[in-house]
Design a protein around this motif. Structure first.
Motif, PDB file in Angstrom:
ATOM      1  N   ALA A 230      50.374 -11.157  13.164  1.00 26.32           N
ATOM      2  CA  ALA A 230      48.742 -10.802  13.131  1.00 26.32           C
ATOM      3  C   ALA A 230      48.137  -9.840  11.968  1.00 26.32           C
ATOM      4  O   ALA A 230      47.045 -10.089  11.529  1.00 26.32           O
ATOM      5  N   VAL A 231      49.149  -8.782  11.711  1.00 25.44           N
ATOM      6  CA  VAL A 231      48.602  -8.180  10.680  1.00 25.44           C
ATOM      7  C   VAL A 231      48.402  -8.859   9.232  1.00 25.44           C
ATOM      8  O   VAL A 231      47.230  -8.775   8.533  1.00 25.44           O
ATOM      9  N   VAL A 233      47.648 -12.216   9.030  1.00 28.58           N
ATOM     10  CA  VAL A 233      46.311 -13.014   9.106  1.00 28.58           C
ATOM     11  C   VAL A 233      45.179 -12.157   9.083  1.00 28.58           C
ATOM     12  O   VAL A 233      44.138 -12.657   8.743  1.00 28.58           O
ATOM     13  N   ALA A 234      45.023 -11.046   9.857  1.00 28.54           N
ATOM     14  CA  ALA A 234      43.826 -10.205  10.103  1.00 28.54           C
ATOM     15  C   ALA A 234      43.501  -9.758   8.385  1.00 28.54           C
ATOM     16  O   ALA A 234      42.370  -9.781   8.185  1.00 28.54           O
ATOM     17  N   ALA A 237      41.816 -12.468   6.818  1.00 26.10           N
ATOM     18  CA  ALA A 237      40.514 -12.899   7.240  1.00 26.10           C
ATOM     19  C   ALA A 237      39.367 -11.669   6.675  1.00 26.10           C
ATOM     20  O   ALA A 237      38.497 -12.005   6.209  1.00 26.10           O
ATOM     21  N   LEU A 238      40.121 -10.498   6.527  1.00 22.64           N
ATOM     22  CA  LEU A 238      39.082  -9.426   6.146  1.00 22.64           C
ATOM     23  C   LEU A 238      38.814  -9.491   4.611  1.00 22.64           C
ATOM     24  O   LEU A 238      37.775  -9.010   4.146  1.00 22.64           O
ATOM     25  N   PRO A 242      35.661 -12.888   7.544  1.00 24.10           N
ATOM     26  CA  PRO A 242      36.113 -13.415   8.855  1.00 24.10           C
ATOM     27  C   PRO A 242      35.557 -14.461   9.672  1.00 24.10           C
ATOM     28  O   PRO A 242      36.237 -15.250  10.021  1.00 24.10           O
TER      29      PRO A 242
END
Length: 506
Positions: A230-231, A233-234, A237-238, A242
């Motif tokens: 998750a880290v 990928v997030a 996105a940021l 996003p």
């Protein structure tokens, strides 16, 4: 009292010697890798030498090269330039272009060599951990030999699938070692290269469950895997946008990914042909593997279920979208390599060399094919690019309406739209010639944005490179009106490609 003669006395069978189960042979790691890594590097470079003969082997390479220039000049991914792919490979291209300029094309070919080499080394590490030194060397070499077993455009290009492979191999290796956080990061790397790379999460979770079971250890392992995925990928996105990241990589491609109507026969033929080619590149190992699976008992303590799960998940990734391009099948090669290695390890050394000699010769044939294969589409793009340079200034923005974005790079002209191919606006994809091609099937909202781009900064030159394909202007009202109202065709064509310049009254 009778005494039995020696000839009639019962004979006791001699005790059977005890043979402990033979453990895999392993030399100290330094010695093993010192001998193997130079071999893998040399083979990886040799099989990809043809890639350096041409600047672009596929439209994907052209797309990425044009993206790199836009991003390096201040553009924003999913805004100034868009694509259905995640951002990792465009960022790598951007970094190469920023550092090397036009030399980035050759640098990315070296990246492809490094990706092949890295995948081979990771598979060798997995096989060595399970089955010993010889299996490790077999896995590394075998992967490289079968990795060029498709048409040159699929194997010599730096495709998204080539960059996926080291991430997927690393994810399964880390999971096999119980390093769940690192496995999650590797899954994220595969997903951020191409969405289908994320299916390697399936064998990772299988290994997690097999290792930790339903006990208390499963929860922290699952949390570490989820956090590792998750880290990154997030963060990606940021670092982009996003909403744009979510739209272009997940929610905005439903028609492209799942539409098949009208193209069934073409797609099925492509799937069948590429499956046959895959069997051809593995032809040397198929008979002994089949024989070993049929006659050799499964060794204790070395289950292959996780490899079959990996293979099944990869097969699902190949099937998603119903396109079945040859480079999609590359995702199958790591689990195929390890499954073959697991069964070939029982062969004697001389027999193993004989078996591997067949894929080696097949590999050589594919490499020779890549050297001498005709490059008609590249030659056409170069001729169109020459015409674009002749009829536009270096500062002009042009629109190439077609499926070959490398024309922008070859012509050294900036694109007039964020949509670098007609496919994003029409849902066309190579071979998809059914009814679901047209304005109604493009990316939602794309035609409105495209019309605004054309009004705000009309291109100095429009290149209609459709050449009879179903995305031609005659089938697209918005583009047809634009050409009729503001542009006039130049005399003649470039192998069927029509160039339009702005009319004097516009």
């Amino acid at each position: 009292m009778s005494v039995e003669s020696p000839s009639t006395a019962p004979r006791l069978a001699p005790p059977r010697p005890h043979h402990p189960r033979r453990q895999p042979s392993r030399t100290p790691p330094y010695g093993f890798w010192r001998r193997l890594l130079p071999v893998l590097a040399a083979v990886a470079l040799a099989i990809r030498l043809p890639s350096f003969l041409h600047p672009f082997w596929s439209p994907d390479e052209g797309y990425l090269a044009v993206q790199a220039r836009i991003l390096a000049n201040g553009g924003e991914l999913y805004e100034t330039v868009v694509d259905r792919k995640p951002p990792l490979l465009p960022w790598l291209y951007e970094a190469a272009y920023t550092l090397l300029g036009d030399g980035s094309v050759q640098a990315m070919k070296l990246l492809a060599v490094a990706a092949q080499f890295g995948t081979a080394a990771l598979l060798a590490a997995f096989a060595r951990r399970r089955w010993g030194d010889r299996a490790g060397a077999t896995a590394g070499v075998l992967f490289l030999l079968i990795s060029v077993g498709f048409i040159p455009q699929d194997t010599q290009a730096l495709t998204f699938e080539v960059v996926i492979l080291p991430f997927t191999a690393a994810a399964v290796l880390f999971a096999d070692r119980g390093r769940w956080g690192a496995a999650g990061v590797a899954v994220a790397g595969a997903f951020l290269t191409k969405q289908t790379g994320g299916v390697v999460l399936v064998p990772v979770l299988w290994l997690l469950w097999r290792t930790c079971g339903p006990g208390p250890a499963v929860r922290p392992a699952l949390l570490r895997t989820a956090a590792g995925f998750a880290v990154p990928v997030a963060a990606a996105a940021l670092l982009t946008d996003p909403a744009g990241f979510l739209f272009w990589t997940v929610t905005g491609s439903g028609t492209y990914a799942f539409s098949l109507t009208g193209s069934e026969l073409h797609v099925l033929i492509r799937a069948f042909v590429n499956t046959l080619i895959l069997c051809l590149c593995c032809v040397g190992v198929v008979p002994p593997v089949t024989r070993a699976l049929r006659t050799t008992p499964r060794p204790a303590g070395t289950p292959l279920t996780d490899l079959w799960v990996w293979f099944a998940a990869s097969a699902g990734a190949v099937t998603v979208g119903f396109h079945f391009y040859g480079h999609y099948f590359l995702q199958l090669l790591p689990p195929i390599t390890l499954l073959a290695t697991a069964t070939l390890r029982s062969l004697r050394r001389e027999r193993l060399r004989s078996v591997l000699s067949v894929p080696a010769w097949v590999c050589a044939l594919f490499v020779v094919w890549a050297v001498f294969a005709p490059r008609s589409e590249l030659v056409h793009a170069e001729r169109v690019a020459t015409a674009v340079r002749e009829h536009s200034a270096p500062t002009d923005r042009v629109l190439v309406w077609g499926m070959h974005p490398q024309t922008y790079r070859l012509a050294d002209r900036a694109p007039a739209s964020r949509y670098l191919t007609a496919g994003l606006l029409t849902n066309f994809s190579g071979g998809r010639d059914g009814p679901q091609v047209g304005e109604a099937y493009g990316v939602p909202g794309a035609w409105r944005v495209f019309a605004e781009e054309m009004r705000a900064r009309p291109p100095a030159l429009i290149v209609d490179d459709s050449r009879g394909k179903p995305y031609g202007p005659e089938r697209l009202p918005t583009l047809r009106r634009l050409l009729a109202g503001q542009y006039e065709p130049l005399p003649g064509t470039v192998e069927g490609t029509v160039l339009y310049v702005r009319s004097s009254g516009s």
